[in-house]
Design a protein around this motif. Structure first.
Motif, mmCIF file in Angstrom:
data_model
loop_
_atom_site.group_PDB
_atom_site.id
_atom_site.type_symbol
_atom_site.label_atom_id
_atom_site.label_comp_id
_atom_site.label_asym_id
_atom_site.label_seq_id
_atom_site.Cartn_x
_atom_site.Cartn_y
_atom_site.Cartn_z
ATOM 1 N N VAL A 240 -11.870 2.112 -21.761
ATOM 2 C CA VAL A 240 -10.462 1.705 -21.731
ATOM 3 C C VAL A 240 -10.394 0.244 -22.157
ATOM 4 C CG1 VAL A 240 -8.408 1.429 -20.284
ATOM 5 C CG2 VAL A 240 -9.963 3.347 -19.890
ATOM 6 N N THR A 241 -9.358 -0.122 -22.906
ATOM 7 C CA THR A 241 -9.157 -1.509 -23.320
ATOM 8 C C THR A 241 -7.945 -2.096 -22.605
ATOM 9 O OG1 THR A 241 -7.826 -0.789 -25.203
ATOM 10 C CG2 THR A 241 -10.174 -1.114 -25.586
ATOM 11 N N GLN A 242 -7.871 -3.418 -22.564
ATOM 12 C CA GLN A 242 -6.738 -4.073 -21.912
ATOM 13 C C GLN A 242 -5.444 -3.838 -22.675
ATOM 14 O OE1 GLN A 242 -7.576 -8.237 -21.426
ATOM 15 N NE2 GLN A 242 -8.693 -7.952 -19.524
ATOM 16 N N THR A 243 -5.516 -3.864 -23.991
ATOM 17 C CA THR A 243 -4.314 -3.817 -24.818
ATOM 18 C C THR A 243 -4.028 -2.397 -25.272
ATOM 19 O OG1 THR A 243 -4.862 -6.037 -25.601
ATOM 20 C CG2 THR A 243 -3.171 -4.823 -26.825
ATOM 21 N N ALA A 244 -2.784 -1.957 -25.096
ATOM 22 C CA ALA A 244 -2.388 -0.612 -25.532
ATOM 23 C C ALA A 244 -2.495 -0.509 -27.045
ATOM 24 C CB ALA A 244 -0.950 -0.325 -25.087
ATOM 25 N N GLY A 245 -2.913 0.672 -27.497
ATOM 26 C CA GLY A 245 -2.993 0.911 -28.931
ATOM 27 C C GLY A 245 -4.287 0.467 -29.566
ATOM 28 N N GLY B 139 -7.498 1.219 -28.030
ATOM 29 C CA GLY B 139 -8.634 1.963 -27.510
ATOM 30 C C GLY B 139 -8.538 3.443 -27.793
ATOM 31 N N THR B 140 -9.235 4.207 -26.982
ATOM 32 C CA THR B 140 -9.320 5.657 -27.162
ATOM 33 C C THR B 140 -8.045 6.357 -26.735
ATOM 34 O OG1 THR B 140 -11.674 5.428 -26.650
ATOM 35 C CG2 THR B 140 -10.771 7.653 -26.657
ATOM 36 N N LEU B 141 -7.365 5.826 -25.730
ATOM 37 C CA LEU B 141 -6.204 6.509 -25.160
ATOM 38 C C LEU B 141 -4.941 6.210 -25.954
ATOM 39 C CD1 LEU B 141 -6.796 5.844 -21.352
ATOM 40 C CD2 LEU B 141 -7.637 7.741 -22.747
ATOM 41 N N SER B 142 -4.095 7.224 -26.091
ATOM 42 C CA SER B 142 -2.778 7.022 -26.701
ATOM 43 C C SER B 142 -1.846 6.377 -25.683
ATOM 44 C CB SER B 142 -2.210 8.368 -27.149
ATOM 45 O OG SER B 142 -1.910 9.175 -26.014
ATOM 46 N N GLY B 143 -0.650 5.976 -26.156
ATOM 47 C CA GLY B 143 0.311 5.357 -25.246
ATOM 48 C C GLY B 143 0.712 6.284 -24.117
ATOM 49 N N ARG C 220 0.834 -1.203 0.000
ATOM 50 C CA ARG C 220 0.000 0.000 0.000
ATOM 51 C C ARG C 220 0.870 1.255 0.000
ATOM 52 N NH1 ARG C 220 -2.475 -0.813 4.599
ATOM 53 N NH2 ARG C 220 -1.201 0.632 5.817
ATOM 54 N N GLN C 221 2.058 1.152 0.611
ATOM 55 C CA GLN C 221 2.935 2.321 0.718
ATOM 56 C C GLN C 221 4.061 2.317 -0.322
ATOM 57 O OE1 GLN C 221 3.419 3.430 5.210
ATOM 58 N NE2 GLN C 221 3.192 1.202 5.128
ATOM 59 N N VAL C 222 4.422 1.139 -0.808
ATOM 60 C CA VAL C 222 5.413 1.011 -1.880
ATOM 61 C C VAL C 222 4.654 0.540 -3.107
ATOM 62 C CG1 VAL C 222 7.562 -0.050 -2.621
ATOM 63 C CG2 VAL C 222 7.184 0.428 -0.190
ATOM 64 N N VAL C 223 4.366 1.454 -4.015
ATOM 65 C CA VAL C 223 3.485 1.186 -5.154
ATOM 66 C C VAL C 223 4.331 1.030 -6.413
ATOM 67 C CG1 VAL C 223 1.602 2.090 -6.576
ATOM 68 C CG2 VAL C 223 1.568 2.395 -4.080
ATOM 69 N N THR C 224 3.999 0.024 -7.199
ATOM 70 C CA THR C 224 4.742 -0.280 -8.421
ATOM 71 C C THR C 224 3.923 0.122 -9.644
ATOM 72 O OG1 THR C 224 5.810 -2.161 -7.346
ATOM 73 C CG2 THR C 224 5.848 -2.110 -9.752
ATOM 74 N N LEU C 225 4.596 0.764 -10.606
ATOM 75 C CA LEU C 225 4.009 1.046 -11.918
ATOM 76 C C LEU C 225 4.841 0.294 -12.938
ATOM 77 C CD1 LEU C 225 1.954 2.538 -13.635
ATOM 78 C CD2 LEU C 225 3.508 4.490 -13.707
ATOM 79 N N SER C 226 4.277 -0.804 -13.458
ATOM 80 C CA SER C 226 5.047 -1.669 -14.342
ATOM 81 C C SER C 226 5.207 -1.053 -15.721
ATOM 82 C CB SER C 226 4.360 -3.037 -14.459
ATOM 83 O OG SER C 226 3.112 -2.899 -15.105
ATOM 84 N N GLN C 227 6.055 -1.679 -16.532
ATOM 85 C CA GLN C 227 6.311 -1.175 -17.883
ATOM 86 C C GLN C 227 5.040 -1.209 -18.734
ATOM 87 O OE1 GLN C 227 9.458 -3.227 -19.858
ATOM 88 N NE2 GLN C 227 9.416 -1.935 -21.683
ATOM 89 N N PHE C 228 4.228 -2.233 -18.528
ATOM 90 C CA PHE C 228 2.959 -2.348 -19.247
ATOM 91 C C PHE C 228 1.861 -2.509 -18.200
ATOM 92 C CE2 PHE C 228 6.291 -4.192 -21.949
ATOM 93 C CZ PHE C 228 6.230 -3.316 -23.028
ATOM 94 N N PRO C 229 1.351 -1.374 -17.672
ATOM 95 C CA PRO C 229 0.399 -1.443 -16.561
ATOM 96 C C PRO C 229 -0.882 -2.168 -16.932
ATOM 97 C CG PRO C 229 1.209 0.802 -16.899
ATOM 98 C CD PRO C 229 1.644 0.006 -18.077
ATOM 99 N N LEU C 230 -1.431 -2.885 -15.948
ATOM 100 C CA LEU C 230 -2.707 -3.567 -16.134
ATOM 101 C C LEU C 230 -3.819 -2.550 -16.309
ATOM 102 C CD1 LEU C 230 -4.684 -6.012 -15.988
ATOM 103 C CD2 LEU C 230 -4.654 -5.703 -13.493
#
Length: 681
Positions: free
Chosen positions: A547-552, A554-558, A489-499
């Protein structure tokens, strides 16, 4: 997959109280609670992958990461008891109703026997009351059968829901070793497909002996009573006749084993034919050029003959077994009737003969069903085992006994003499005696080549793994002092390809904080500088943007996805933020914004990141830590490292500049034509 012979693979049982169809007879409908179409032994539609079940040393599902293992009935029984406990009331209700139906069925037949005896004047019962009782019992059995089906469906659904929920929750608790072995599509197949057949089979392991056993015992008692009506039959002969009722179905079971082995040989021959065919189809043009057509034709013909011979042998054995199994009741009834006929006298009621005819199938049927069911368990073991493996799997990392929910006061992170290799082998050594203290409220970039140990450091900081030596500390305390929940909860990870979940933007924030308000979401989106861009996409409701699971896709850019993921991480108000390649897939404009956001965040959050883009690192980092071959080799401010030269980061920067510069290229200079002079002439 070709169906094995009866007995080698069990047919799904019909509704409670109705005997299974004999081999070769038309199939009954699916059992209560099962999908339309029924299942083989009992397997849900879709549970069997194309090509059937294979595997050395026993069947196994292709693509499943579990090595073949012999069936273990003790495990099956333990899983069955666990599943029954998940829905005790529906399970006990369904078993009780089915047992009652199976007990009343032979009882109603015995009432008919007593009615016959009364009609011929050799019984003490009143025929009218016997007829009325028979009619009432028939109605009761029909109503109880309907209730049994409904309650069994309820029981199956409750158990299936509980099992799938358990598998899902257990899967999310398991560590990287498990998830490195079992892929996402395999987990979907296990939880969505295999679970239905596993649930049904595990339930029946407990229910089948109880429900069928009651009917067997009841019918057996009445059969023995009807035999005793023949005074001329010696007691020893009577026991021998009763023993035949048990022995003959067991002979049928042994025949089923012979048939099963014959069909295994058919599958082996077909696999050999497929291999031989592959030799021809691999490079048919090469076969032509080698003038090997005749040789390949002979080889294929031999394999086809072997397949045909194996099928004929298996079919012959199957038909013999089917005829024997289908005739069991007739054989036993005939033997009993012939013996009884020779022992018949004027005082023997005709109803006793009718009792033999009615009771023999009710005794033989449950024995056949029980033998067939437990024989079929070995066929279904490869489907049940992956489900059980998840049930039994233990989290690789768990809270220590003295772990506590600790609020971090000092947002520092430190490695002290850390040695680490990935389990289970723990070799090669990835980190070798690594020590470093990451400054609080600063941005530290870990830089190194592929396989140098960068990502391993990040995984240790969030306790996906424990080191084999040394200590990892957060806020001046060993990681084991924190509960996993309070640490992450206090150490939060943002991965290279976030879920990202398929759904609305709001749903993705509720993933990490279910009670988050719309105002809090909009505030963090504004803080990372992406709110204006999202408003332009959907002015009427930013939080409803799909929002879609896979980048590229859906509506949002990378870049927008990256900033939204960063905002989602900030909704938890982390003390330490771990970023894995934060600039990946981000355009130039979004990168500039990301630099500004991270610099502003570092005033209150400790940021540790792994990054390959040295320009991004130079722009954003307060400190660079260089790692090479599992050891930190240099550390310092990015500009200081560049200025000093001779270190890993300086070499990376120099390589980057050479890759984007033309100074080192030998460019031929060609004079331009005198356009002005040409124009004058």
């Amino acid at each position: 997959m070709k169906s094995p012979a009866p007995g080698a693979e069990m047919k799904g049982p019909p509704p409670q109280g109705i005997p299974l169809p004999l081999a070769g007879a038309p199939k009954a409908g699916p059992p209560p609670g099962m999908p339309p179409g029924g299942m083989k032994g009992p397997m849900p539609p879709g549970g069997m992958p194309p090509g059937g079940m294979k595997g050395p040393g026993g069947p196994g599902f292709p693509g499943m990461p579990f090595p073949p293992e012999p069936m273990q009935f003790r495990k099956l029984l333990r899983w069955a008891v666990m599943l029954a406990k998940s829905a005790p009331l529906p399970f006990l209700g369904s078993v009780g109703l089915a047992a009652l139906v199976n007990a009343l069925t032979p009882y109603s037949q015995q009432v008919l026997v007593s009615l016959t005896a009364a009609l011929e004047g050799k019984g003490t019962a009143d025929p009218k009351w016997m007829a009325l009782l028979y009619a009432v019992l028939a109605v009761i059995v029909i109503l109880l059968s309907m209730a049994s089906k409904l309650v069994t469906t309820w029981s199956n659904e409750k158990m299936l829901v509980a099992l799938r929920h358990l598998l899902h929750d257990r899967m999310l608790l398991l560590g990287p070793q498990f998830h490195g072995k079992v892929t996402g599509p395999q987990l979907v197949q296990i939880i969505n497909n295999f679970s239905a057949g596993a649930q049904f089979t595990l339930r029946e392991i407990l229910a089948y002996p109880l429900t069928r056993g009651v009917g067997l015992v009841t019918a057996g008692i009445f059969l023995a009573g009807n035999l005793s009506a023949f005074a001329g039959i010696p007691p020893l002969a009577r026991w021998i006749l009763l023993a035949l009722v048990v022995i003959i179905p067991l002979i049928g079971w042994k025949l089923s084993g012979v048939v099963g082995r014959a069909f295994e040989q058919v599958r082996a021959e077909e696999a050999a034919f497929a291999d031989e065919l592959g030799n021809s189809t691999a490079q048919p043009l090469e076969v032509q050029l080698m003038r090997a057509h005749a040789q390949r034709s002979r080889s294929i013909a031999e394999r086809l003959q072997s397949v045909m011979a194996a099928k004929l042998r298996a079919t012959l054995r199957r038909e013999a077994a089917q005829q024997f199994q289908g005739s069991m009741s007739v054989i036993l009834t005939t033997v009993l009737l012939i013996y009884a006929a020779f022992s018949f006298d004027k005082d023997t009621p005709v109803g006793a003969l009718l009792g033999l005819i009615l009771m023999v199938p009710l005794v033989v049927g449950p024995i056949q069903e029980l033998v067939t069911f437990f024989t079929g368990l070995s066929v279904n073991w490869p489907m049940i085992r992956p489900v059980g493996e998840i049930i039994d799997a233990k989290p690789e990392i768990a809270d220590a006994k003295d772990a506590a929910d600790i609020a971090m006061t000092d947002a520092t992170a430190e490695l002290t003499g850390v040695t680490f290799g990935y389990p289970p082998a723990k070799s090669p050594v990835i980190l070798n005696g690594v020590s470093h203290r990451f400054r609080a409220q600063a941005i530290t970039a870990i830089v190194g080549g592929s396989g140098s140990g960068k990502s391993s450091v990040m995984r240790l900081l969030v306790r996906l793994y424990d080191p084999q030596g040394g200590q990892v500390s957060i806020g001046g305390r060993p990681l084991a002092a924190y509960t996993l929940e309070s640490l992450r909860r206090q150490v939060v990870t943002l991965s290279q390809f976030p879920l990202m979940l398929s759904g609305s933007l709001r749903k993705n924030f509720e993933l990490v904080k279910p009670d988050v308000s719309d105002e809090d979401i909009l505030a963090v989106l504004r803080r990372v500088g992406v709110l204006d861009a999202l408003t332009r996409i959907r002015p009427e409701g930013v939080l409803d943007i799909p929002v879609t699971q896979t980048a590229g896709t859906g509506t949002l850019s990378g870049g927008q996805r990256r900033l939204v993921a960063l905002a989602r991480a900030l909704i938890l108000a982390p003390r330490i933020l771990l970023l894995d390649e934060p600039s990946t897939g981000v355009d130039v404009e979004s990168t500039s914004r990301l630099v500004a956001v991270l610099r502003e965040l570092s005033r209150e959050v400790t940021i540790i990141m792994v990054e390959h883009d040295v320009d991004f690192v130079t722009a954003v980092a307060d400190e660079v830590v260089c790692i090479d071959s599992g050891t930190f080799v240099s550390a310092g401010a990015p500009q200081a490292l560049i200025a000093s030269g001779g270190n890993l980061f300086a070499r990376f920067v120099d390589a980057r500049r050479r890759a984007t510069s033309t100074d080192h290229l030998d460019i031929e200079r060609v004079p331009l034509p005198a356009i002005a002079k040409v124009a004058k002439t």
